[in-house]
Design a protein around this motif. Structure first.
Motif, short mmCIF file in Angstrom:
data_model
loop_
_atom_site.label_atom_id
_atom_site.label_comp_id
_atom_site.label_asym_id
_atom_site.label_seq_id
_atom_site.Cartn_x
_atom_site.Cartn_y
_atom_site.Cartn_z
N ILE A 215 1.45 -1.26 0.52
CA ILE A 215 0.28 -0.44 -0.03
C ILE A 215 0.42 1.68 -0.05
N PRO A 216 1.74 1.17 1.11
CA PRO A 216 2.78 2.42 1.16
C PRO A 216 3.52 3.03 -0.04
N ILE B 153 0.65 4.39 -3.00
CA ILE B 153 0.45 5.52 -2.65
C ILE B 153 0.87 5.80 -3.41
N PHE B 154 2.69 6.11 -2.12
CA PHE B 154 3.63 7.42 -2.72
C PHE B 154 3.52 7.33 -4.39
N ALA C 221 1.16 8.50 -6.27
CA ALA C 221 1.51 10.32 -6.48
C ALA C 221 2.90 11.03 -6.70
#
Lengths: 55, 220, 255
Positions: B171-172, B175-176, B179
Motif C-alpha cells: 500500500i505505501p 500510494i507514494f 502520487a
C-alpha cells in the motif's frame, strides 16, 4: 431519553451486528473447546485400554 | 565480496537463460497494462489520468507472479542449504538475491513501460516522473516479495499464499508511487518520491534480516 | 516437575504448557462470570442510563460497542507481537499457541469495529464508508489478520509454522504505522475529528462510564476467549501427538 429518535434503527442494527458477531465468536470457541476435549478424552481412554490389554 | 559476486552472476544467468522468467514477467506486465484500458474504456483523458496507477498495478502483479522463483528452486535442489552453511551470512545472500531479482524482473518492466507510454498519452515529463518513481519503489516490492517467498518456502503452494500476506505491505508503495507521478499532485510529488525512496531503504534493511531468519528456521 | 521447581522463575512456571492448563482451568469460569456482569452493566448503561450526545444525539450509543472493539483490534495484534517475540527468542511453545489463537479473535473484533463504524457513519456523516485514513487502515488491518490466519491454515504442522508466521507478524507490526501514515498522507481531506475526540478524556462522565464499562467487558471477553482457545489449541496438539504415537505403535506390531 427520547425513544422516538429516527436513528434507533441504526443503533439497533449496529448492536445487533456487533453483538451477534461477539456471540458467534463465543459460540465457536466453546464448541471447538468441547469437541477437542471430547476427542482428547476418547483418545486417552483408548490408550489406557490398549496399555492394560498389553500387560 | 567475490563470493557475493559469484552468487550474483549465478542468479543473473539462471534468470535470463532459457527457462528463466524475465521474458514471462515482462510479457505479463505488458498484457495487464494493455488489458486494463479495455476494462476502463477508450477515453484518452481518463486513461492518461489513470495511467500511472495502471502501470504501478501491472508492475505489482507481475512482480508477485515471479515471487516463488526467489527461493523455491534453491530450496528444492538443496542450494539453499549449501548457502546456509557457506562462508557468507545468509542476510547478504538474500540481499544479493533481492538485487538480482529486481534487476532481472523490475528493471525490464521499467524499460518496457517506455514503449507503453504512447498508449496512455503520457508526455515526456510525466513518463520521466513515472520511471523515476518505478525505479525508487520497485526495490521495496522486490524486498517484500523476498519476505513472502522466504516464509512460505517450505509450503507446496507457497506461491499462492505469499501474495495474500504481502499485498497489504504494497500500500505505501502504491500510494507514494502513483502520487510521485501524478500531474495533479503538485508540490506533493517531490515529498512522495522521497517517502517512496525512504520506504524502499527501510524495507531493504528489514527484508534480508526477516527473510534470512525465516530461511534458517525453515531448515530446522 | 517444572511447576514445583523453585529455581525456575515465576513466569516460566506459569508458561509451562502443563502448568498453564492447570491454572487456566480455574480462571475461565470466574473471568467469564465477571465478563457477563460487565456486559450486563455496560449494556444497561449504554441504553438506559446515559444521555444522548448534544451533537450526535442517540447515535453516540454506538460508540460504546464500536470503540472497545477498535481498542481490541489493536490489543490483539499487540498480543500477537509479544507472543511472536516469545516464539522467535525463547522458542516457547505456549507463545506459538498464544499467537495462533489471537489472530481469529483479532479479526473478529476488527470486523465488529468496521461494521459498527459503518453503521455509525451513516447517520453521523451521511455515508457508510469514506476512504479516510482511519477507516482505510482499519480495513487493511483486517486483511493483515486474515492473511496471517490463511498462513496458519496453509501449514500442515503448526510447530513448523510458528517461526515464519512470527516473522511476518513482526514485519506487519513495522509496516502498520507506515501504512497508517501513507494512508493519512493519501487522504488529506478533513474528517469529523469529533468522533475520535469523543474518546478523549474531555468527555462528560455520563458518557465515559458506559464506555469504560464496555471497555472492561470486551477486554475481559478477549482474555476469556483467548485462554479458552489456547487450551483448545493445546488439546488439539496433544491429540495430534497421541494419534501419531498410536499409529506408530500399531505399525510396529503386525496384526
Amino acid at each position: 431519553m427520547s425513544w422516538l429518535d429516527p436513528n434507533w434503527g441504526f443503533i439497533a442494527s449496529a448492536y445487533a451486528a456487533g453483538l451477534s458477531l461477539t456471540l458467534a465468536a463465543i459460540f465457536f470457541t466453546v464448541r471447538d473447546a468441547r469437541k477437542q476435549k471430547k476427542r482428547l478424552g476418547a483418545l486417552e481412554a483408548a490408550g489406557i485400554r490398549r496399555r492394560s490389554k498389553e500387560t | 565480496m567475490r563470493t557475493l559476486a559469484a552468487l550474483f552472476t549465478r542468479d543473473f544467468r539462471l534468470a535470463t537463460r532459457t527457462g528463466g522468467n524475465t521474458l514471462t514477467v515482462v510479457l505479463f506486465f505488458a498484457l495487464v497494462a494493455i488489458l486494463l484500458p479495455f476494462a476502463i474504456g477508450p477515453d484518452v483523458a481518463l486513461l492518461q489520468r489513470l495511467g500511472p496507477a495502471i502501470i504501478w498495478l501491472s508492475a505489482l502483479l507481475a512482480l508477485l507472479l515471479s515471487l516463488d522463483r526467489l527461493f523455491l528452486d534453491d530450496h528444492r535442489d538443496g542450494s539453499l542449504a549449501a548457502m546456509r552453511a557457506g562462508p557468507v551470512a545468509l542476510e547478504w545472500v538474500v540481499l544479493v538475491r533481492i538485487f538480482g531479482h529486481w534487476l532481472t524482473t523490475a528493471v525490464p518492466i521499467v524499460l518496457v513501460s517506455i514503449p507503453l507510454a504512447p498508449l496512455f498519452n503520457f508526455d515526456f515529463e510525466l513518463l520521466f516522473a513515472l520511471l523515476v518513481a518505478l525505479m525508487a519503489g520497485t526495490p521495496a516490492l522486490a524486498a517484500n516479495a523476498a519476505i513472502g517467498a522466504a516464509i512460505t518456502v517450505s509450503l507446496p503452494r507457497g506461491g499462492l499464499i505469499a501474495p495474500i500476506v504481502i499485498l497489504p505491505l504494497a500500500i505505501p508503495v502504491l500510494i507514494f508511487g502513483v502520487a510521485a507521478a501524478d500531474p495533479g499532485a503538485g508540490a506533493a510529488r517531490g515529498s512522495a518520491l522521497l517517502f517512496l525512496a525512504g520506504y524502499s531503504m527501510l524495507v531493504l534493511v528489514v527484508a534480508p534480516i526477516a527473510a534470512a531468519l525465516a530461511l534458517r528456521s525453515g531448515a530446522e | 516437575m517444572i511447576a514445583d521447581n523453585p529455581r525456575v522463575g515465576f513466569f516460566s512456571r506459569l508458561a509451562q504448557p502443563g502448568y498453564f492448563l492447570d491454572w487456566s482451568r480455574h480462571m475461565i469460569l470466574p473471568l467469564a462470570a465477571l465478563c457477563a456482569v460487565f456486559f450486563a452493566l455496560g449494556l444497561w448503561f449504554a441504553f438506559f442510563n446515559s444521555p444522548a450526545d448534544y451533537q450526535m444525539g442517540n447515535t453516540v450509543r454506538i460508540m460504546y460497542i464500536h470503540v472497545p472493539n477498535a481498542w481490541l483490534s489493536q490489543f490483539a495484534y499487540g498480543v500477537m507481537v509479544v507472543a511472536s517475540i516469545g516464539s522467535l527468542v525463547w522458542r516457547h511453545p505456549l507463545a506459538d499457541v498464544a499467537a495462533k489463537t489471537a489472530a481469529p479473535l483479532g479479526a473478529t473484533f476488527t470486523a465488529i469495529m468496521l461494521i459498527t463504524g459503518a453503521i455509525w457513519g451513516r447517520p453521523t456523516w451521511g455515508t457508510y464508508w469514506v476512504w479516510d485514513g482511519r477507516l482505510t487502515s482499519s480495513l487493511v488491518h483486517l486483511f493483515i489478520y486474515l492473511g496471517i490466519i490463511a498462513l496458519w491454515r496453509a501449514f500442515d504442522d503448526p510447530v513448523r509454522a510458528a517461526r515464519p508466521i512470527a516473522i511476518i507478524t513482526l514485519v506487519g507490526a513495522i509496516n502498520i504505522p507506515i501504512i497508517k501514515f501513507s494512508v493519512d498522507w493519501w487522504n488529506v481531506l478533513p474528517q469529523p475529528a469529533s468522533v475520535i475526540r469523543a474518546g478523549g478524556p474531555t468527555m462528560p462522565a455520563a458518557i465515559l462510564t458506559p464506555l469504560l464499562v464496555m471497555f472492561g467487558a470486551y477486554t475481559l471477553l478477549f482474555l476469556v476467549l483467548h485462554l479458552a482457545a489456547m487450551r483448545t489449541e493445546l488439546a488439539r496438539r496433544r491429540i495430534t501427538a497421541l494419534q501419531a504415537r498410536t499409529a506408530r505403535s500399531q505399525a510396529g506390531t503386525p496384526a
